[in-house]
Design a protein around this motif. Structure first.
Motif, mmCIF file in Angstrom:
data_model
loop_
_atom_site.group_PDB
_atom_site.id
_atom_site.type_symbol
_atom_site.label_atom_id
_atom_site.label_comp_id
_atom_site.label_asym_id
_atom_site.label_seq_id
_atom_site.Cartn_x
_atom_site.Cartn_y
_atom_site.Cartn_z
ATOM 1 N N LYS A 1 0.827 -1.210 0.000
ATOM 2 C CA LYS A 1 0.000 0.000 0.000
ATOM 3 C C LYS A 1 0.857 1.253 0.000
ATOM 4 N N VAL A 2 0.271 2.327 -0.500
ATOM 5 C CA VAL A 2 0.969 3.610 -0.478
ATOM 6 C C VAL A 2 1.173 4.038 0.973
ATOM 7 N N GLU B 1 2.570 9.447 1.038
ATOM 8 C CA GLU B 1 2.044 9.448 -0.330
ATOM 9 C C GLU B 1 0.544 9.760 -0.352
ATOM 10 N N ARG B 2 -0.175 9.261 0.631
ATOM 11 C CA ARG B 2 -1.610 9.546 0.721
ATOM 12 C C ARG B 2 -1.878 11.017 0.998
ATOM 13 N N CYS C 1 -2.066 13.323 -2.380
ATOM 14 C CA CYS C 1 -3.301 13.344 -3.180
ATOM 15 C C CYS C 1 -4.293 12.347 -2.579
ATOM 16 N N HIS D 1 -6.643 9.337 -1.894
ATOM 17 C CA HIS D 1 -6.727 7.917 -2.227
ATOM 18 C C HIS D 1 -8.030 7.404 -1.620
ATOM 19 N N HIS D 2 -8.748 6.614 -2.372
ATOM 20 C CA HIS D 2 -10.031 6.096 -1.897
ATOM 21 C C HIS D 2 -10.011 4.574 -1.893
ATOM 22 N N LEU E 1 -9.155 2.372 0.406
ATOM 23 C CA LEU E 1 -8.040 1.697 1.059
ATOM 24 C C LEU E 1 -8.401 1.449 2.520
#
Length: 80
Positions: free
Chosen positions: A13-14, A18-19, A22, A24-25, A27
């Motif tokens: 996973k990021v 990183e999240r 931008c 992220h959906h 997760l």
């Protein structure tokens, strides 16, 4: 697999950093021990905002569920 909580390392996973760069959906929202999660659940959640989802990576099975609705078993026979 990235929808499952607690499987960060095996699903690559990021990171939190990183999240933060931008949005992220989808997760970490499914408990792998309690709930069964199907491709139909994935498709419904991905499309429930009436916005075009941007999918990066994943298996073809889940990506195809977004592209071709006919691949999903709705429980209704089209031949009746």
């Amino acid at each position: 697999m990235q929808v499952y909580k607690g499987l960060d390392i095996i699903t690559n996973k990021v990171t939190a950093e990183e999240r933060a760069q931008c949005a992220h959906h989808m997760l970490d929202f499914v408990d792998p021990l309690v709930r069964t999660y199907t491709v139909v659940d994935f498709r419904n959640k991905a499309l429930d905002r009436n916005k075009l989802p941007i999918v990066v990576g994943g298996t073809n099975y889940y990506i195809e569920s977004l592209l071709w609705k006919v691949l999903l078993d709705t429980g209704v026979s089209e031949f009746m």
